[in-house]
Design a protein around this motif. Structure first.
Motif, PDB file in Angstrom:
ATOM      1  N   GLN B 390      22.682  -0.726  -1.349  1.00  0.00           N
ATOM      2  CA  GLN B 390      22.243  -2.078  -1.035  1.00  0.00           C
ATOM      3  C   GLN B 390      23.335  -3.096  -1.382  1.00  0.00           C
ATOM      4  N   ASP B 391      23.957  -2.890  -2.553  1.00  0.00           N
ATOM      5  CA  ASP B 391      24.977  -3.837  -2.987  1.00  0.00           C
ATOM      6  C   ASP B 391      26.156  -3.864  -2.028  1.00  0.00           C
ATOM      7  N   SER B 392      26.487  -2.703  -1.457  1.00  0.00           N
ATOM      8  CA  SER B 392      27.639  -2.703  -0.550  1.00  0.00           C
ATOM      9  C   SER B 392      27.202  -2.867   0.898  1.00  0.00           C
ATOM     10  N   SER B 393      25.987  -3.364   1.103  1.00  0.00           N
ATOM     11  CA  SER B 393      25.448  -3.670   2.434  1.00  0.00           C
ATOM     12  C   SER B 393      25.491  -2.508   3.419  1.00  0.00           C
ATOM     13  N   TYR B 394      25.331  -1.310   2.889  1.00  0.00           N
ATOM     14  CA  TYR B 394      25.203  -0.178   3.804  1.00  0.00           C
ATOM     15  C   TYR B 394      23.766  -0.085   4.297  1.00  0.00           C
ATOM     16  N   HIS B 395      22.873  -0.461   3.410  1.00  0.00           N
ATOM     17  CA  HIS B 395      21.462  -0.277   3.709  1.00  0.00           C
ATOM     18  C   HIS B 395      20.708  -1.498   3.178  1.00  0.00           C
ATOM     19  N   ALA B 396      19.861  -2.052   4.027  1.00  0.00           N
ATOM     20  CA  ALA B 396      19.162  -3.266   3.612  1.00  0.00           C
ATOM     21  C   ALA B 396      17.982  -2.949   2.701  1.00  0.00           C
ATOM     22  N   THR B 397      17.294  -1.855   2.973  1.00  0.00           N
ATOM     23  CA  THR B 397      16.073  -1.569   2.223  1.00  0.00           C
ATOM     24  C   THR B 397      16.026  -0.107   1.781  1.00  0.00           C
ATOM     25  N   PRO B 398      16.987   0.307   0.952  1.00  0.00           N
ATOM     26  CA  PRO B 398      17.058   1.729   0.594  1.00  0.00           C
ATOM     27  C   PRO B 398      15.853   2.227  -0.207  1.00  0.00           C
ATOM     28  N   LEU B 399      15.363   1.396  -1.123  1.00  0.00           N
ATOM     29  CA  LEU B 399      14.226   1.860  -1.936  1.00  0.00           C
ATOM     30  C   LEU B 399      12.996   2.062  -1.059  1.00  0.00           C
ATOM     31  N   GLN B 400      12.797   1.107  -0.166  1.00  0.00           N
ATOM     32  CA  GLN B 400      11.669   1.213   0.751  1.00  0.00           C
ATOM     33  C   GLN B 400      11.741   2.510   1.547  1.00  0.00           C
ATOM     34  N   PHE B 401      12.956   2.818   2.009  1.00  0.00           N
ATOM     35  CA  PHE B 401      13.092   4.042   2.791  1.00  0.00           C
ATOM     36  C   PHE B 401      12.868   5.276   1.924  1.00  0.00           C
ATOM     37  N   THR B 402      13.369   5.231   0.697  1.00  0.00           N
ATOM     38  CA  THR B 402      13.136   6.347  -0.216  1.00  0.00           C
ATOM     39  C   THR B 402      11.638   6.562  -0.398  1.00  0.00           C
ATOM     40  N   LEU B 403      10.936   5.453  -0.537  1.00  0.00           N
ATOM     41  CA  LEU B 403       9.484   5.553  -0.680  1.00  0.00           C
ATOM     42  C   LEU B 403       8.879   6.210   0.556  1.00  0.00           C
ATOM     43  N   TYR B 404       9.362   5.771   1.699  1.00  0.00           N
ATOM     44  CA  TYR B 404       8.866   6.344   2.952  1.00  0.00           C
ATOM     45  C   TYR B 404       9.009   7.867   2.939  1.00  0.00           C
ATOM     46  N   CYS B 405      10.195   8.341   2.487  1.00  0.00           N
ATOM     47  CA  CYS B 405      10.437   9.788   2.447  1.00  0.00           C
ATOM     48  C   CYS B 405       9.479  10.470   1.477  1.00  0.00           C
ATOM     49  N   CYS B 406       9.261   9.841   0.322  1.00  0.00           N
ATOM     50  CA  CYS B 406       8.342  10.416  -0.666  1.00  0.00           C
ATOM     51  C   CYS B 406       6.952  10.545  -0.058  1.00  0.00           C
ATOM     52  N   LEU B 407       6.536   9.502   0.659  1.00  0.00           N
ATOM     53  CA  LEU B 407       5.201   9.503   1.248  1.00  0.00           C
ATOM     54  C   LEU B 407       5.101  10.565   2.325  1.00  0.00           C
ATOM     55  N   GLU B 408       6.165  10.643   3.128  1.00  0.00           N
ATOM     56  CA  GLU B 408       6.205  11.625   4.204  1.00  0.00           C
ATOM     57  C   GLU B 408       6.086  13.032   3.634  1.00  0.00           C
ATOM     58  N   ALA B 409       6.804  13.271   2.527  1.00  0.00           N
ATOM     59  CA  ALA B 409       6.781  14.590   1.906  1.00  0.00           C
ATOM     60  C   ALA B 409       5.595  14.735   0.965  1.00  0.00           C
ATOM     61  N   LYS B 410       4.778  13.690   0.882  1.00  0.00           N
ATOM     62  CA  LYS B 410       3.573  13.668   0.055  1.00  0.00           C
ATOM     63  C   LYS B 410       3.864  13.998  -1.404  1.00  0.00           C
ATOM     64  N   LYS B 411       4.944  13.424  -1.916  1.00  0.00           N
ATOM     65  CA  LYS B 411       5.285  13.615  -3.322  1.00  0.00           C
ATOM     66  C   LYS B 411       4.710  12.439  -4.105  1.00  0.00           C
ATOM     67  N   THR B 412       3.490  12.608  -4.551  1.00  0.00           N
ATOM     68  CA  THR B 412       2.757  11.499  -5.163  1.00  0.00           C
ATOM     69  C   THR B 412       3.479  10.938  -6.388  1.00  0.00           C
ATOM     70  N   ALA B 413       3.865  11.813  -7.316  1.00  0.00           N
ATOM     71  CA  ALA B 413       4.451  11.333  -8.566  1.00  0.00           C
ATOM     72  C   ALA B 413       5.717  10.533  -8.300  1.00  0.00           C
ATOM     73  N   THR B 414       6.631  11.090  -7.472  1.00  0.00           N
ATOM     74  CA  THR B 414       7.871  10.383  -7.165  1.00  0.00           C
ATOM     75  C   THR B 414       7.570   9.067  -6.480  1.00  0.00           C
ATOM     76  N   ALA B 415       6.634   9.102  -5.547  1.00  0.00           N
ATOM     77  CA  ALA B 415       6.293   7.886  -4.810  1.00  0.00           C
ATOM     78  C   ALA B 415       5.855   6.793  -5.766  1.00  0.00           C
ATOM     79  N   VAL B 416       5.014   7.138  -6.721  1.00  0.00           N
ATOM     80  CA  VAL B 416       4.525   6.134  -7.671  1.00  0.00           C
ATOM     81  C   VAL B 416       5.695   5.581  -8.492  1.00  0.00           C
ATOM     82  N   GLU B 417       6.603   6.489  -8.889  1.00  0.00           N
ATOM     83  CA  GLU B 417       7.791   6.043  -9.634  1.00  0.00           C
ATOM     84  C   GLU B 417       8.580   5.022  -8.822  1.00  0.00           C
ATOM     85  N   VAL B 418       8.831   5.370  -7.565  1.00  0.00           N
ATOM     86  CA  VAL B 418       9.626   4.488  -6.706  1.00  0.00           C
ATOM     87  C   VAL B 418       8.922   3.152  -6.525  1.00  0.00           C
TER      88      VAL B 418
END
Lengths: 101, 1335
Positions: B390-418
């Motif tokens: 995010q700081d180097s402007s490669y990605h505008a919403t990296p955390l949001q996308f990480t969350l998306y992946c967690c949700l997609e993979a149904k990783k509840t614990a990681t998702a809550v952490e994120v």
């Protein structure tokens, strides 16, 4: 022939990011006019919505206001907003048939 | 593109450079050609791009074609994935694996494809898992009857190497021996590689010695392995010395050799040596690609020297295909625990330009984040990556996308952490974020899982809203109380808005329907106005969908017959309705259907015409537009109102009357006499007066052929004197042009062309060919002037469009005179003027041959400017190939960034095959080994074709070995041609030949014999020495079942089981069995077959399930139908069966059992509850048809009553239209008519006395009177309207006016100017609808 103009106050919104849902859409599109209906279909299998929705205004004015604004940027994403062409499946139409030819 | 341009620019200087060296090394390195194919050795990515799905099994067994298509589709998907991304996902591979297993008997190349995919093509999978998968596939396919040859063992070895799997080479060889498979050169090479991997030089030497004793060639790949082997054994000196040994043996070290060496240094972290080696490589012929450097990065990282990685990464040139390769590198690194290095590589990705331009926020690194989540990398680490992205402007919403992946993979614990992190950053957390986590739990009714997610929501302070509660939470609990208890236990608030409202909602939904229904009924009035439009709209689509849902597909004859009945019915009361129906019919047919049924439709239209039906202009235009858009405008001409048909017919008759019998005979005579020129001319003199134009034409052509130009011109003049309106056809003109050119009368030839244009002579494709021959003939004489003059005239007159072929004579003329400069100029001129570059290959070949560097440079500059660098490189490549300068050719084709152009490669290959140039062809195949996106199987197939032509089995066999070395998956046709060559030379075929003929032969036998005798006798038994695989048995069984011979099929099955252990029927056979059983009324047997199929993880066909359900229905077995429905719902891949199949047949079962009320209740629910099937899927025509067929009056009455009820109270016309159509089908026209009966509007009015919208109603009433010509009632109505204050619209007044006029009375008001016709359509339709409602 048989051209019929539909009485539609609906816009079709696509390219909605997954983070936004019904409430956010209603809030955003409410600024253009009173929103009568907001339908964001969700996929029962994945739990994510399908990236599009329908916004129904109570008046044509709301519809026009929404269509006039461009671009629609919400939380960093550009939404695509267009006049609704297809009547949503299973929806009861209340279109008036007006003969034009 | 940038990468390509850069490399090409480097090349700009090369042509001349090569040419100066031509003398020294004309044919390229002989040795490397002999040991060809060694280059494919280690590169993991390159070879992977060559996977191709095998072509469809050519056996045209209808029964299995569908499954085969599905399978092909899957393979194509795999292929495209590899092509696009250089990798395959585990899910995709597994899906295809299961597909293959289910389909039955895997072929050799299918097995090869699967095995081949278990290595580095799966960068997202841990190494051990990949090998495990390979073994699973190996065992399972073997169990299913796949037979393995050397290519499979070699592929397995490759997978072992790529997965760094530790195994014992000696055991592997023993295993091959036990299976009776001979190891080949490639096997030994890979075993050496395996030893070298472990640094076991001794082991490698043993095999090397063995290879030498067998006189097998030692290729580059072996030396490359030795480089690695010595290095891993800790002996860098020996490792380095291998390069000298290679040179001593006459093999140039290739890129892979250097990569092996670089990897060895990398494992030691020796950056100095790496840099030295890279510099050394620059001074050789070889060049290292980004992909090669990526291997070095990987080695550095794995050996713990990641600090050097940036230095290597900097050296990458970002060639074409860099991004997918680099992505795969990152994925592999992450999988193998090197995510930090992966992140370093990620940061070097070129930011994609278009993304920033389009204004969308950047999303670089999505794949990286997703894989980190999938690999369960620590959350704080991922968060660090996110921050940096995010700081180097490669990605505008990296955390949001990480969350998306967690949700997609149904990783509840990681998702809550994120989400916690996001919340800290002030980002909103919304209830619907939790839905993906809840869906599966809700489906499984896993309340523990659900409460876990809810706890997460609580931790994040996100209250579960109404939707969350009512869609995802409460349905999982058996009842509200259970949910309440669980909530209490967890300490959740029961007073939340979400819980309360969803609780109310669930109560309400189980409560009374009455209120809902009354709410629905209130707007009935407004809806009446458009009922008819919808009704006529529905008939065609219902009719068409009917033809699909019918047990036997309806023939179009039948459909149109019903259409005719509908039209005659409609026409009896309004022609407008017919027109409207026609329009809708056309509208609901697809373009393909209309085109296919053009004749039938024409017939139908003619029929309408004979019925005197007239289509109003506006609808006619609508239909015409539709037909135009379907590209069948002809159809409208034949139809209804056009008078053109008559005109055409009369014109034809006139022409016939005008014909001159004498002239025609004379022409025929002249034509037959044309061989004898003089005789024909004499005949002409005798019958001067009777000569017709045709005769002149024949004579002119004749004279031209005999070069008698004077006589030809005379005849032409004579003809135009007789009748100046007659013009010759194009072939005569071209003949004249040809003969004039030939005799040097160029200007006259040009005039002739001009005359052609003036007289508007039709130019056909053949004419263009003739023109080419005229030009070419001139070119062959080297007559540049003539060619140019004629060509210019032809093109400027527009007689023909400039094609490469038509342009080529100009170049040919120069080439003919050995004027290469002129030829080049001419070609360039053609490019500039006409955009064609004719014979450029020949020109460049000539220049290369002559060594004219200056002109060559000019040619190359021109080609790359006009056609792009890629075309230029290919032109140069083929010119070098053609002139035998293979070394230079290789340099060109290995230009980084160059990609395969299949068309051009094919062109050259065909040239080689036709010219029997094996050496040239083979070199091309070798050189293109690493060419991006090159279809290797295709190229090897060319070689084999030439082998077949020359009957060279040794070369063919060597080609097969080479293919294995390169990991090419052969298509079936490649294996077949190879087997053909070997067989016809009496050689053993070392692999299983894909079966083509065997099964179909047997099937054919059975099809012809089964009616007379037992078919299974015709199965060749083992005594003949023929061992049949399971496939022929399978085909035979299916063929027998397809024709209903169940007993025979079962006998064959027994035989198969006896001969082939583990034989069982596959999906298709079992589906056929069900159908056969059902046909014989054995519904119970069918049911048990279905059950056993599902247990065996097989998927029944849609048809078989439908038939079974129908049979159960006609047996009155309601429970059975329910059982099947439940079974189908449990199916992993849904069959897309319409739920109407079950509903309709359940109704039939009830009817059968005499329980009409239950039948009606079930069906009615479909149309009254919104969540049932919609559109054409919701047809209950089946039930109506069955009831009509069985003449079950009681049932019909009940069902009709239901249809009316649905139309009246629920505005659901589907049942009514189905009934209407079925009545028509059953030829019960009167009953159908009753449905449409008019004039019941008054009844409607009395039924609803407080009907408020009289403005809507009265016009229809007026229309009715209009149709009935009932002026009296109309007058009364008008009066009533006036007294009630209902304003009559223009249309109403118009109608009334027409009635007045018809009765000869004066109109008492101003007649509105509108035309009634334009409006009749709409109101006629409305009327219909009202009628339907009332009847």
């Amino acid at each position: 022939m048989a051209g019929s103009s539909k009485k539609v106050y609906e816009v079709f919104v696509s390219k909605i990011p997954w983070t936004l849902a019904s409430k956010e859409m209603k809030d955003y599109f409410g600024q253009f006019g009173q929103v009568k209906k907001c339908l964001v279909p969700f996929d029962k299998e994945t739990g994510f919505h399908r990236g599009f929705c329908w916004i129904g205004y109570t008046s044509e004015e709301g519809l026009n206001n929404a269509l006039q604004k461009d671009p629609h940027v919400l939380e960093g994403s550009t939404l695509q907003v267009q006049r609704n062409r297809k009547v949503f499946l299973g929806q009861k139409t209340n279109k008036e048939v007006v003969e034009t030819s | 593109m940038a990468a390509l341009l850069r490399s090409a620019r480097l090349l700009k200087f090369s042509p001349s450079g090569f040419l100066q060296r031509t003398g020294t090394n004309r044919n390229g390195p002989q040795l490397s050609r002999l040991y060809s194919g060694a280059i494919g050795g280690k590169g993991s990515g390159v070879c992977s791009r060559q996977i191709r799905g095998p072509h469809t099994d050519e056996s045209s067994l209808g029964v299995r074609s569908k499954q085969a298509q599905q399978f092909d589709w899957a393979l194509a998907k795999l292929d495209s994935s590899v092509r696009r991304t250089g990798r395959i996902t585990k899910t995709l591979l597994l899906r295809i694996f299961h597909d293959i297993c289910r389909t039955g008997y895997p072929s050799g190349n299918q097995a090869l494809l699967l095995l081949r995919s278990c290595g580095s093509l799966l960068p997202e999978m841990p190494l051990a898992e990949r090998t495990e998968l390979a073994h699973r596939i190996w065992d399972k396919l073997q169990e299913l009857g796949a037979s393995y040859d050397a290519s499979h063992y070699n592929a397995l070895l490759k997978v072992y190497l790529q997965n760094e799997f530790k195994f014992s080479p000696t055991e592997f060889l023993a295993k091959m021996e036990a299976a009776g498979v001979q190891p080949n050169r490639v096997t030994f090479q890979r075993l050496i590689a395996a030893y070298c991997h472990d640094g076991d030089i001794e082991g490698a030497s043993t095999i090397l010695g063995f290879m030498k004793s067998k006189d097998l060639p030692i290729t580059e790949a072996v030396f490359n392995s030795l480089v690695t082997g010595h290095a891993r054994a800790g002996d860098m000196e020996s490792s380095e010395s291998i390069l000298q040994v290679m040179k001593g043996a006459g093999i140039e070290p290739g890129p892979d050799t250097y990569v092996a060496l670089l990897n060895a240094y990398a494992e030691r972290g020796d950056m100095d040596k790496i840099k030295q080696t890279l510099e050394a490589v620059e001074n050789t012929d070889t060049s290292l690609m980004d992909r090669d450097l990526m291997q070095v990065v990987f080695s550095l990282s794995k050996a713990g020297h990641q600090q050097h990685v940036p230095e290597i990464v900097e050296r990458m040139r970002h060639e074409r295909g860099y991004v997918p390769d680099a992505m795969n590198l990152c994925l592999s690194l992450i999988t193998q625990g090197q995510e930090d290095t992966a992140f370093t590589v990620l940061k070097t990705f070129p930011t994609l330009q278009q993304e920033t331009q389009s204004g969308d926020s950047p999303t670089l690194g999505n794949f990286f984040l997703r894989h980190c989540v999938n690999m369960d990398k620590p959350v704080d680490k991922v968060a660090r990556y996110c921050k940096e992205l995010q700081d180097s402007s490669y990605h505008a919403t990296p955390l949001q996308f990480t969350l998306y992946c967690c949700l997609e993979a149904k990783k509840t614990a990681t998702a809550v952490e994120v989400m916690k992190m996001m919340k800290e950053q002030g980002q909103p957390i919304r209830p619907h974020y939790f839905w993906p986590l809840l869906t599966q739990h809700a489906k499984d009714q896993n309340t523990t899982g659900i409460m876990e997610v809810l706890k997460g929501m609580q931790e994040l302070d996100v209250p579960a809203d109404v939707e969350t509660m009512s869609f995802y939470v409460l349905p999982a609990f058996p009842n509200i109380d259970a949910a309440r208890d669980a909530f209490k236990e967890m300490g959740c608030s029961l007073e939340s808005e979400g819980f309360l409202s969803s609780e109310m909602r669930s109560e309400a939904s189980s409560g009374n329907l009455a209120g809902l229904l009354s709410a629905r009924l209130s707007p009935t009035a407004t809806r009446l106005t458009h009922i008819t439009v919808r009704f006529t709209q529905r008939i065609p689509s219902a009719l068409l969908s009917l033809s699909l849902t019918h047990t036997q597909p309806l023939s179009w004859d039948h459909v149109l017959c019903v259409c005719a009945r509908i039209t005659s019915l409609l026409s009896s009361f309004s022609t407008e309705a017919v027109s409207y129906f026609l329009y809708n019919l056309m509208d609901s047919m697809t373009e393909a259907e209309v085109q296919a049924q053009e004749d039938k439709l024409r017939q139908y239209f003619n029929q309408l015409k004979s019925m005197g039906i007239i289509i109003p202009g506006n609808i006619y235009r609508g239909i015409r537009n539709l037909l135009d858009s379907y590209h069948v405008p002809e159809l409208i001409k034949v139809s209804i109102l056009d008078g053109k048909v008559l005109a055409l017919e009369s014109r034809l008759a006139e022409l016939k009357a005008d014909s001159k019998p004498v002239g025609a005979t004379l022409k025929q005579l002249i034509l037959t006499l044309c061989a004898e020129e003089v005789q024909a001319l004499e005949l002409k003199k005798q019958h001067e007066a009777d000569m017709v134009a045709g005769s002149y034409a024949a004579l002119i052509h004749l004279c031209c052929r005999h070069d008698n130009v004077e006589e030809a011109l005379n005849l032409k003049r004579e003809l135009s004197r007789k009748d100046s309106s007659v013009s010759l056809d194009s072939s005569k003109y071209v003949a004249l042009v040809k003969v004039l050119t030939k005799q040097g009368r160029l200007e006259e030839a040009v005039d002739m062309l001009k005359e052609m244009k003036e007289k508007e002579v039709v130019v056909r494709d053949t004419t263009v060919t003739l023109l080419f021959h005229v030009l070419n003939a001139a070119a062959m004489k080297g007559d540049v002037v003539a060619v140019r003059r004629l060509q210019d005239t032809i093109f400027t007159l527009g007689l023909a469009t400039p094609t490469a072929n038509l342009c080529s004579p100009l170049v040919s003329a120069h080439l003919e005179t050995k004027d290469l400069g002129g030829a080049l100029e001419a070609a360039m001129e053609c490019q500039k003027q006409y955009g064609q570059l004719p014979r450029i290959h020949d020109v460049i070949c000539g220049l290369v041959e002559r060594g004219d560097t200056e002109l060559l440079q000019k040619a190359m500059d021109f080609v790359s400017q006009e056609r792009g660098e890629m075309t230029m490189l290919y032109d140069l490549f083929f010119a070098f190939m053609q002139t035998g300068r293979h070394r230079e050719a290789r340099k060109i084709i290995e230009t980084p960034g160059l990609r395969a152009r299949p068309g051009r490669l094919q062109w050259y290959a065909e040239k080689c095959i036709n010219g029997n140039q094996m050496e040239s062809l083979e070199s091309m195949v070798d050189m293109t080994a690493k060419l991006f996106e090159c279809d290797r199987d295709e190229l090897y197939h060319y070689v084999l074709r030439l082998c077949k032509d020359t009957n060279d089995w040794r070369k063919a066999e060597a080609t097969w070995t080479k293919m294995q070395e390169e990991n090419v998956i052969p298509r079936e046709r490649t294996l077949r041609i190879l087997a053909d060559i070997l067989k016809s030379n009496g050689q053993e075929v070392p692999f299983e030949v894909p079966e083509v003929k065997k099964p179909s032969e047997i099937t054919y036998c059975s099809a012809t014999t089964s009616k007379h005798s037992s078919p299974f006798i015709s199965i060749p038994s083992n005594q003949k020495g023929v061992t049949l695989g399971p496939a022929p048995y399978d085909s035979l069984i299916r063929a027998l079942l397809a024709e209903g011979s169940m007993e025979n099929a079962m006998v064959v099955k027994e035989i198969a089981v006896g001969r082939i252990p583990g034989f069982k029927l596959n999906d298709i056979a079992n589906s056929l069995l069900i159908i056969t059983q059902v046909k014989r009324g054995l519904a119970k047997d069918g049911m048990s077959t279905l059950k056993s199929m599902l247990q065996g993880d097989q998927v029944p066909s849609k048809l078989s399930v439908t038939r079974l359900v129908q049979s159960l229905g006609s047996h009155g077995d309601v429970q059975g139908i329910q059982e099947v429905e439940v079974l189908m719902k449990g199916l992993g891949t849904p069959l897309n069966l319409s739920s109407m199949v079950f509903l309709n047949n359940t109704a039939m079962a009830h009817i059968k059992n005499g329980d009409l009320d239950s039948a009606v209740e079930g069906l009615e629910a479909v149309y009254t509850q919104g969540d049932g099937p919609q559109g054409p899927a919701a047809s209950m025509a089946f039930v109506f048809r069955k009831v009509l067929e069985e003449n079950n009056g009681a049932a019909l009455d009940k069902l009709s009553a239901m249809a009316e009820r649905l139309a009246n109270h629920f505005s659901s016309y589907r049942a009514a239209s189905d009934l209407f159509l079925q009545l028509l089908e059953a030829n019960m026209v009167e009953d159908a008519k009753f449905m449409l009966a008019v004039g019941k509007i008054k009844t409607l009015m009395t039924l609803i006395p407080d009907f408020t919208e009289k403005e809507t109603l009265y016009p229809y009433l007026m229309k009715c009177y209009g149709v009935d010509n009932d002026l009296v009632s109309a007058k009364a109505l008008y009066q009533q309207m006036q007294t009630e204050g209902v304003e009559a619209d223009e249309l109403c007044l118009k109608r009334l006016a027409v009635l007045y006029r018809n009765a000869g009375e004066t109109v008492p008001f101003t007649e509105p100017p509108v035309s009634a016709r334009t409006h009749t359509l709409c109101s006629a339709c409305h009327l219909n609808g009202i009628a339907v409602c009332l009847s």
